[in-house]
Motif scaffolding. Sequence first.
Motif: not given
Length: 94
Positions: A1-22
Motif C-alpha cells: 500500500v505504501n508503494q502505491i501511495a508513493r507512486r500516486l504522489r509522484n503522478n499527481a493530477t493537475e487538480a491534485e497539485r493545485k489543491l495541494w498548493q492550497q
Amino acid sequence: VNQIARRLRNNATEAERKLWQQLRLLKADGYHFRRQVPIGSAIADFACHRAKLVIELDGGQHGLEAQMVLDEERSAMLVRHGYRVIRYWNIDVF
C-alpha cells in the motif's frame, strides 16, 4: 500500500497539485495535510489526521454508477476509521 501511495504522489493530477498548493498553506494554522495517505484498505487523496478530515478529488470516471457505489463504500470505510469525508470534482478545483 505504501508503494502505491508513493507512486500516486509522484503522478499527481493537475487538480491534485493545485489543491495541494492550497492545503499546504493550512500547516501554519496547525492543520497538516498529507497526500495519498493509506487509511485502512484505502488511500485517501488528502488527509489531516488532527482534524480527522479526508478530502477526495473525483474525475469524470467517478460519475459512473459502478464507481459511485465503490466511492460510497470507500467513504463509509473512512468514516468507520473516524474521518469525515469531503468529495470535490476536479473541475471545482480549477
